[in-house]
Design a protein around this motif. Sequence first.
Motif, short mmCIF file in Angstrom:
data_model
loop_
_atom_site.label_atom_id
_atom_site.label_comp_id
_atom_site.label_asym_id
_atom_site.label_seq_id
_atom_site.Cartn_x
_atom_site.Cartn_y
_atom_site.Cartn_z
N ASP A 162 0.72 -1.25 -0.02
CA ASP A 162 -0.09 0.02 0.08
C ASP A 162 0.95 1.11 -0.11
N ARG A 163 0.25 2.38 -0.33
CA ARG A 163 1.28 3.61 -0.38
C ARG A 163 1.80 3.99 0.74
N GLU A 164 1.23 3.84 2.05
CA GLU A 164 2.00 4.15 3.31
C GLU A 164 2.99 3.15 3.60
N GLU A 187 21.72 -4.54 -22.58
CA GLU A 187 22.83 -4.58 -22.15
C GLU A 187 23.10 -6.11 -22.02
N SER A 188 24.72 -6.30 -22.02
CA SER A 188 25.29 -7.64 -21.62
C SER A 188 26.07 -7.64 -20.48
N GLY A 189 26.06 -8.86 -19.84
CA GLY A 189 26.79 -9.21 -18.75
C GLY A 189 26.73 -10.54 -18.23
N ALA A 190 27.03 -10.66 -17.02
CA ALA A 190 26.78 -12.14 -16.16
C ALA A 190 25.85 -11.96 -15.10
N VAL A 191 26.05 -10.89 -14.32
CA VAL A 191 25.02 -10.82 -13.29
C VAL A 191 24.53 -9.57 -12.94
N ALA A 192 23.31 -9.37 -12.60
CA ALA A 192 22.51 -8.11 -12.64
C ALA A 192 21.66 -8.16 -11.25
N ASP A 193 21.50 -6.90 -10.57
CA ASP A 193 20.69 -6.33 -9.70
C ASP A 193 19.66 -6.04 -10.08
N VAL A 194 18.42 -6.60 -9.82
CA VAL A 194 17.12 -6.38 -10.40
C VAL A 194 16.33 -5.76 -9.21
N PHE A 195 15.81 -4.33 -9.36
CA PHE A 195 15.01 -3.83 -8.31
C PHE A 195 13.61 -3.56 -8.84
N GLY A 196 12.63 -3.92 -7.85
CA GLY A 196 11.23 -3.77 -8.20
C GLY A 196 10.62 -2.78 -7.09
N GLN A 197 9.65 -1.98 -7.66
CA GLN A 197 9.08 -0.90 -6.90
C GLN A 197 7.53 -0.95 -7.39
N PRO A 198 6.55 -0.72 -6.49
CA PRO A 198 5.12 -0.74 -6.95
C PRO A 198 4.75 0.72 -7.23
N LEU A 199 3.75 0.94 -8.17
CA LEU A 199 3.41 2.04 -8.71
C LEU A 199 2.02 2.41 -8.33
N PHE A 200 1.84 3.36 -7.74
CA PHE A 200 0.44 3.95 -7.18
C PHE A 200 -0.20 5.10 -8.10
N ASP A 201 -1.55 5.12 -8.15
CA ASP A 201 -2.26 5.92 -8.86
C ASP A 201 -2.39 7.26 -7.77
N GLU A 202 -3.09 8.47 -8.45
CA GLU A 202 -3.27 9.42 -7.13
C GLU A 202 -4.23 9.18 -6.07
N PHE A 203 -5.01 8.02 -6.05
CA PHE A 203 -5.71 7.50 -5.19
C PHE A 203 -5.21 6.48 -4.20
N ASP A 205 -4.07 3.42 -5.01
CA ASP A 205 -3.95 2.08 -5.44
C ASP A 205 -2.79 1.69 -6.19
N VAL A 206 -2.61 0.48 -6.00
CA VAL A 206 -1.64 -0.18 -6.81
C VAL A 206 -2.01 -0.45 -8.20
N ILE A 207 -1.31 0.21 -9.18
CA ILE A 207 -1.79 0.17 -10.73
C ILE A 207 -0.56 -0.69 -11.60
N GLY A 208 0.64 -1.04 -10.78
CA GLY A 208 1.55 -1.84 -11.58
C GLY A 208 2.83 -1.82 -10.97
N GLY A 209 3.88 -1.99 -11.60
CA GLY A 209 5.13 -2.13 -10.98
C GLY A 209 6.44 -1.73 -11.90
N LEU A 210 7.14 -1.39 -11.32
CA LEU A 210 8.41 -0.91 -12.32
C LEU A 210 9.69 -1.72 -11.58
N VAL A 211 10.22 -2.20 -12.85
CA VAL A 211 11.57 -2.90 -12.55
C VAL A 211 12.70 -2.50 -13.29
N GLY A 212 13.75 -2.26 -12.53
CA GLY A 212 14.89 -1.78 -12.88
C GLY A 212 15.91 -2.80 -12.84
N TYR A 213 17.07 -2.52 -13.48
CA TYR A 213 18.25 -3.66 -13.76
C TYR A 213 19.47 -2.78 -13.74
#
Length: 953
Positions: A162-164, A187-203, A205-213
């Motif tokens: 939840d947002r809080e 990108e190419s490589g052998a090992v990566a750190d993958v980060f994930g965070q939820p995305l919230f709308d203005e109310f 509510d969870v509306i998706g997720g953002l995954v970075g590497y």
Amino acid sequence: MTGTVFSRSLRARLVGATLSTAAIALAALVFLVVLRSEQTLREQAQEVTTWSETQLSDRLLSDAKLAAARLAMQREDVERRFATMAKRWDVVKAVFSGNTVAASELMRPALALADVDGAIAFDVNLRALTADRVDADLLAANAAFGTTAVATALRAVIAGNDREHANGFVLTLRWDEGLAKALAAEESGAVADVFGQPLFDEFGDVIGGLVGYRVLRPHEPTLTAFASLSGRDVLILSGQSLLSSAGADVADARLGDISGADLHAVVGAEKVARCLPQPPDLRLCVAAPLRELQQLTGKVVGIGEESSRSLLRTLSVVAGLTLCLVALVLLILSSRITRPLVRITQTVSEVARGNWHVSVPDIDRADEVGDIARAVVVLEHSLSERDQLRDDVFRQNTILTERERQLQEQNERFDAALNNMSQGLCMFGAHGRLKVFNAQFCRIYNIAPDALEAEPTHADVRQLAGLADWSGPESRPHRRSLTRTLADERCVEITVEPMADGGWVETHEDVTASVTAQARIAHLATHDALTGLSNRALLADRLAAALAGHAHDGRAVTVICLDLDDFKGINDTLGHPAGDELLRQVGRRLTMLCPPGGTVARLGGDEFAVVLSEADLPAGVLALADEVLTQLRRPFILAGQFVSVDASLGLAVSAADDADGDDLLRRADVALYAAKADGGRRVRVFEPEMEERQNQRRWLERELRLAIGTDQIALHYQPLFDLATNAVTSFEALARWHHPERGMISPGEFIPVAEATGLIDALGAYVLQKACADAMGWPGKQRVAVNISPIQFREGNIDRFVEEVLRTTRLPSQRLELEITESVILSQDQASFDMLTRLRRLGVRFSMDDFGTGYSSLSSLNTFRFDKIKLDQSFVRNLLEKDEAAAIVHVVAELGRSLKITTTAEGVETPEQLARLRASGFSEVQGYLLSRPIPAADVPDFINTQNALNAAA
């Protein structure tokens, strides 16, 4: 010289044996001392090394833990900055706006600030929405993401946040092709750190997720700074593969076996390392120079080494002095014993070199030395007499050998010249008997050489060679040449040359290849190399002969031109060898059907011609033409498959005043063109109107090419109205040609000519460029729709051209709508599909034109995502008269609503049709009832008028 040799054989042996014995004894003593010293030094070095390794291992373990802690702090810092980026409202808004360009432009700076290589956004159903790159393959990411561990982690984050109390995740994973495709990464490589965070709308509510590497760098800045401060090298390895390094450049580092103090030797570098395990299956190692371990060991061991070296020096000096003393004693003894023998040896050496007059010393001595000296004198006299006799014999042998060599060399040259001639040769004497022959003569006539050894007569030789029909030379042979054909069809050329003594020489040469080549050249000059049929040159001769007969006795001449339909498709699907085999089989069938006296020829490609005379005209020729079509439709076996083909035939019959075969052939070709223009698979007889239509088509092609280059083509725009708001949503660009002499020329007349002649590319480029430029001057944001011919996709650059037009005219890509027919999709051409996909990524909209007229429209909708489907006007025309048309209209409207695709009906001409379409739920309409096509200059006024009417309503 003799003294030296003798000295080596006696005195040297005595001195050498004694010195060797003494040297071996002294060397053994020194070796035992050295061996014991080295053993003592090794024991000391081993104890010191064990203590030093333990101390160095503890220090490297502390450094490895500190480096691992810094790497973990870096990961936590990147995770915190990535979480801050995911909470930014502008990022969330850009991701869910559907605008991939805006999202990528916003995300790239934020990712760089967070030190993250890339990111991809998903909705709550884990479907990829956008990525940090505009050209990211989101379809491939959707297919690959569900199989990764990232999908499970992201699903848990979306479900439990939840947002809080927003929580993300961090995964350290192997970087393989599947993970890169799931994250739409380059990108190419052998090992990566993958980060994930939820995305919230203005109310909230969870509306998706953002995954970075973030892919592990070959030189991580954090570890580089640590290495600079600590003076250590930091390595991250997977197995024996080096993934990242910091400090000194250690290329292709590999770790050796582990020691008792948990140290690894770094193979290829003078270093040792201590390692810590890291997820996933990695090792973080800190390396130090091997000299730290060796310095202390060297100090302790150096003391023992210096003591050993001092002892060895003392032993070496004593041994050298002992050997010198022994050598001096031996030299004195040997000189007293060997000196008389040295003088005798020198004398014997001189005698051996041929000096038989040398003075022999000590011949008066009564001991063994005197006996040897006297024996040497007797040997001198014997050798002198022997050498004189040998010189005489050698001179005689030299003379005989030289004469024999010259004779043998001459015979070898004659035999080589005779047996290496390309012609067979035989020489007959004055009485007609064979004197000389070579191997080539026997090979030509397959005669065993033994059969010619008994000097047979000329008649016997002819009999053996199979030339009994040749009379041969007369009593006085004369120079002549003739050619004979043997029983095995080989040709032999025989040349007779008389000699002064009454004999003669014959040369025989196998000229079969030359004769065959000449016959082959003559055949190829008049026949097709692939099918064996007559070629154009022979056809012209036969046609001229037939027309000469026509002029003489009035016999009519008929020319049939035949062309296979869709021959290119067979080459493209089965390959050119199969196409060549088809042409050969077609040639054989035409030859079987051709009546006697006729000629079948291949003119080139898949075009054939038949010349007939004395035929029952015209019924007999038409029956033959129909039979040709029937026989060609019978299946052919090509590449193991049954293949059916069709053909188009054109006939031309000679007239009373015809004297030129080219003109008759041209008329048959015009009839063939008319048959193909009518759809092919039929027979057409030449009529004068056909030539007139062909000339008209050439005129139209020439004028159209000129019209495109001189801007004679004008654009009119027919508006499309939204049935819900009555507003104009877009305009369809329509080409109009006003010819300076003929006036308006219908698109139905010049568009097919443009497609058939390739002018459609230039015409389509002109229409697209002008339509986009005109749309930029409209007061509203209405879209402009441009028809794209399937032929324009053959060039393979329609996507780049559209992009260039949008760039030069500055028209937003969302305002351009390309209308294509389903034939582009049904062609299953991957290149065309790729071009459509790239255009869609630009934001260009697509409309399927003439929907419902094809045989696989629903399959086309499933293959490619269209924004609009335009119902063909034939259904609108029959909407009120036929229930089937009304049912189809209703189904298409329902299909559009289900697929969320805009539906457009074209050709609306009555209010009743408009009411029925509105009731069925169509989105847009277009037709003369609402507006005819408008000239480009009047479009802005039309838009303003419509806006005023809508505002008033």
